[in-house]
Design an enzyme around this catalytic site. Structure first.
Site, PDB file in Angstrom:
ATOM      1  N   LYS A  62      31.539 -31.390  -8.092  1.00  0.00           N
ATOM      2  CA  LYS A  62      32.992 -31.471  -8.343  1.00  0.00           C
ATOM      3  C   LYS A  62      33.782 -30.521  -7.447  1.00  0.00           C
ATOM      4  O   LYS A  62      34.780 -30.907  -6.867  1.00  0.00           O
ATOM      5  CB  LYS A  62      33.296 -31.097  -9.795  1.00  0.00           C
ATOM      6  CG  LYS A  62      33.240 -32.238 -10.756  1.00  0.00           C
ATOM      7  CD  LYS A  62      33.863 -31.883 -12.091  1.00  0.00           C
ATOM      8  CE  LYS A  62      33.548 -30.568 -12.611  1.00  0.00           C
ATOM      9  NZ  LYS A  62      32.615 -30.063 -13.392  1.00  0.00           N
TER      10      LYS A  62
ATOM     11  N   ARG B 117      38.379 -31.154 -21.297  1.00  0.00           N
ATOM     12  CA  ARG B 117      36.936 -31.054 -21.466  1.00  0.00           C
ATOM     13  C   ARG B 117      36.464 -31.552 -22.817  1.00  0.00           C
ATOM     14  O   ARG B 117      35.288 -31.590 -23.090  1.00  0.00           O
ATOM     15  CB  ARG B 117      36.543 -29.597 -21.318  1.00  0.00           C
ATOM     16  CG  ARG B 117      35.191 -29.434 -20.635  1.00  0.00           C
ATOM     17  CD  ARG B 117      35.193 -28.121 -19.971  1.00  0.00           C
ATOM     18  NE  ARG B 117      33.987 -27.675 -19.416  1.00  0.00           N
ATOM     19  CZ  ARG B 117      33.900 -27.167 -18.197  1.00  0.00           C
ATOM     20  NH1 ARG B 117      34.946 -27.177 -17.409  1.00  0.00           N
ATOM     21  NH2 ARG B 117      32.765 -26.677 -17.776  1.00  0.00           N
TER      22      ARG B 117
ATOM     23  N   ARG C  30      22.176 -22.391  -6.849  1.00  0.00           N
ATOM     24  CA  ARG C  30      23.553 -22.174  -6.382  1.00  0.00           C
ATOM     25  C   ARG C  30      23.881 -20.673  -6.282  1.00  0.00           C
ATOM     26  O   ARG C  30      23.549 -19.889  -7.180  1.00  0.00           O
ATOM     27  CB  ARG C  30      24.531 -22.844  -7.354  1.00  0.00           C
ATOM     28  CG  ARG C  30      25.983 -22.615  -6.970  1.00  0.00           C
ATOM     29  CD  ARG C  30      26.891 -23.622  -7.587  1.00  0.00           C
ATOM     30  NE  ARG C  30      27.058 -23.478  -9.022  1.00  0.00           N
ATOM     31  CZ  ARG C  30      27.860 -24.264  -9.739  1.00  0.00           C
ATOM     32  NH1 ARG C  30      28.529 -25.229  -9.162  1.00  0.00           N
ATOM     33  NH2 ARG C  30      27.962 -24.084 -11.040  1.00  0.00           N
TER      34      ARG C  30
ATOM     35  N   ARG D  85      26.018 -17.154 -10.539  1.00  0.00           N
ATOM     36  CA  ARG D  85      26.872 -17.069 -11.735  1.00  0.00           C
ATOM     37  C   ARG D  85      25.998 -16.856 -12.962  1.00  0.00           C
ATOM     38  O   ARG D  85      24.912 -17.413 -13.054  1.00  0.00           O
ATOM     39  CB  ARG D  85      27.652 -18.386 -11.900  1.00  0.00           C
ATOM     40  CG  ARG D  85      28.892 -18.445 -11.051  1.00  0.00           C
ATOM     41  CD  ARG D  85      29.490 -19.821 -10.987  1.00  0.00           C
ATOM     42  NE  ARG D  85      29.611 -20.505 -12.261  1.00  0.00           N
ATOM     43  CZ  ARG D  85      30.201 -21.698 -12.409  1.00  0.00           C
ATOM     44  NH1 ARG D  85      30.723 -22.306 -11.360  1.00  0.00           N
ATOM     45  NH2 ARG D  85      30.281 -22.276 -13.584  1.00  0.00           N
TER      46      ARG D  85
ATOM     47  N   ARG E 210      24.963 -25.880 -21.124  1.00  0.00           N
ATOM     48  CA  ARG E 210      26.188 -26.405 -20.495  1.00  0.00           C
ATOM     49  C   ARG E 210      26.111 -27.920 -20.350  1.00  0.00           C
ATOM     50  O   ARG E 210      27.097 -28.621 -20.547  1.00  0.00           O
ATOM     51  CB  ARG E 210      26.406 -25.762 -19.126  1.00  0.00           C
ATOM     52  CG  ARG E 210      26.834 -24.310 -19.239  1.00  0.00           C
ATOM     53  CD  ARG E 210      26.780 -23.619 -17.900  1.00  0.00           C
ATOM     54  NE  ARG E 210      27.740 -24.135 -16.954  1.00  0.00           N
ATOM     55  CZ  ARG E 210      27.583 -24.074 -15.630  1.00  0.00           C
ATOM     56  NH1 ARG E 210      26.489 -23.558 -15.121  1.00  0.00           N
ATOM     57  NH2 ARG E 210      28.521 -24.542 -14.840  1.00  0.00           N
TER      58      ARG E 210
HETATM   59  P1  AMP Z   1      33.086 -24.655 -14.795  1.00  0.00           P
HETATM   60  O1  AMP Z   1      33.343 -23.761 -13.637  1.00  0.00           O
HETATM   61  O2  AMP Z   1      34.013 -25.836 -14.845  1.00  0.00           O
HETATM   62  O3  AMP Z   1      31.630 -25.040 -14.914  1.00  0.00           O
HETATM   63  O4  AMP Z   1      33.445 -23.816 -16.128  1.00  0.00           O
HETATM   64  C1  AMP Z   1      32.730 -22.631 -16.423  1.00  0.00           C
HETATM   65  C2  AMP Z   1      33.009 -22.221 -17.861  1.00  0.00           C
HETATM   66  O5  AMP Z   1      34.416 -21.982 -18.037  1.00  0.00           O
HETATM   67  C3  AMP Z   1      32.660 -23.250 -18.925  1.00  0.00           C
HETATM   68  O6  AMP Z   1      31.280 -23.228 -19.274  1.00  0.00           O
HETATM   69  C4  AMP Z   1      33.555 -22.780 -20.077  1.00  0.00           C
HETATM   70  O7  AMP Z   1      33.035 -21.616 -20.685  1.00  0.00           O
HETATM   71  C5  AMP Z   1      34.833 -22.368 -19.348  1.00  0.00           C
HETATM   72  N1  AMP Z   1      35.772 -23.507 -19.207  1.00  0.00           N
HETATM   73  C6  AMP Z   1      36.190 -24.081 -18.049  1.00  0.00           C
HETATM   74  N2  AMP Z   1      37.059 -25.077 -18.289  1.00  0.00           N
HETATM   75  C7  AMP Z   1      37.187 -25.156 -19.633  1.00  0.00           C
HETATM   76  C8  AMP Z   1      37.922 -25.997 -20.508  1.00  0.00           C
HETATM   77  N3  AMP Z   1      38.708 -26.981 -20.048  1.00  0.00           N
HETATM   78  N4  AMP Z   1      37.808 -25.784 -21.848  1.00  0.00           N
HETATM   79  C9  AMP Z   1      37.037 -24.805 -22.338  1.00  0.00           C
HETATM   80  N5  AMP Z   1      36.286 -23.984 -21.575  1.00  0.00           N
HETATM   81  C10 AMP Z   1      36.352 -24.138 -20.226  1.00  0.00           C
END
Ligand code: AMP
Length: 223
Positions: A13, A87, A126, A159, A170
């Site tokens: 993404k 989400r 990653r 990360r 996740r």
């Molecule tokens: P990502 O970088 O999109 O994988 O997001 C990393 C983490 O950020 C996720 O595992 C959540 O803990 C938090 N997060 C990101 N976007 C959201 C969202 N829309 N709603 C809730 N938590 C989020």
């Protein structure tokens, strides 16, 4: 244009979002990146979400909606590309209502589809630059100098939520919470699903086509 990009963690993404934004003059809003920036800056919000994110859990719906609303743009050209939001169904509902107050609605949703088995390797390998956020993969796309970003010389780190134990959680969050949104968007006729196991440039071209076709359809509907 309000474009939303869906896909499980590791589906590409972030990479594809950058290309889409450059091509269609969109502002990239990645809620995960915004939250990580809050953590790095040690803001009260960052301190609150740090442990939640390290566990791979979702942070509160109200918090992310507030982050998005502050930054959303929608002009006659350009617009916003959302990555990582909405989400879950509650966030979709909140977002619809927020857009309705501006007299707009979601233009197009693109979903990157890929098997979980392929994602585990991508995510554990990653490494992300602490300065410019660029991603590398120690197996498939390593930096020229180990641990150092090719672009800016920043330090590459793994990360917390890319560690093996957290990844499975996740992915299950994605299937349980985020996939139900796709059904709702398909019913609205604004969802395009793309096979993300294909090479990066094929995925990119399929996304470009989806946006071009959607814009052409909107043009015909207005005419
Ligand atoms: P990502 O970088 O999109 O994988 O997001 C990393 C983490 O950020 C996720 O595992 C959540 O803990 C938090 N997060 C990101 N976007 C959201 C969202 N829309 N709603 C809730 N938590 C989020």
């Amino acid at each position: 244009m309000i474009l939303t990009l869906f896909g499980p963690p590791g589906s590409g993404k972030g990479t594809q979002a950058g290309t889409l934004c450059r091509r269609f003059h969109l502002k990239h809003l990645a809620t995960g990146d915004l939250l990580r920036a809050e953590i790095r800056a040690r803001t009260p919000l960052g301190l609150e979400v740090q442990a939640i994110m390290a566990r791979g859990d979702l942070v509160s719906d109200a918090m992310v909606l507030a982050l998005v609303e502050k930054r959303l743009v929608n002009g006659t050209t350009g617009g916003t590309l959302l990555d990582g939001f909405p989400r879950n169904l509650q966030q979709l509902d909140d977002f619809d209502r927020s857009l309705a107050t501006r007299g707009i609605s979601m233009t197009l949703a693109i979903s990157l589809r890929i098997d979980d088995a392929l994602l585990i390797g991508r995510l554990t390998g990653r490494r992300v630059c602490t300065d410019c956020n660029r991603s590398f993969n120690v197996q498939t796309h390593p930096p020229e100098v180990s641990g150092i970003c090719d672009d800016c010389g920043g330090i590459l780190v793994q990360r917390d939520d890319d560690k093996e134990g957290v990844i499975a959680h996740r992915l299950s969050e994605y299937h349980a919470q985020t996939r139900p949104i796709l059904g709702a968007l398909a019913e609205r006729g604004i969802l395009v699903e793309i096979d993300a196991a294909r090479p990066i440039d094929e995925v990119r071209n399929a996304m470009f086509r989806a946006v071009d076709e959607r814009r052409a359809r909107i043009g015909r509907e207005r005419a």
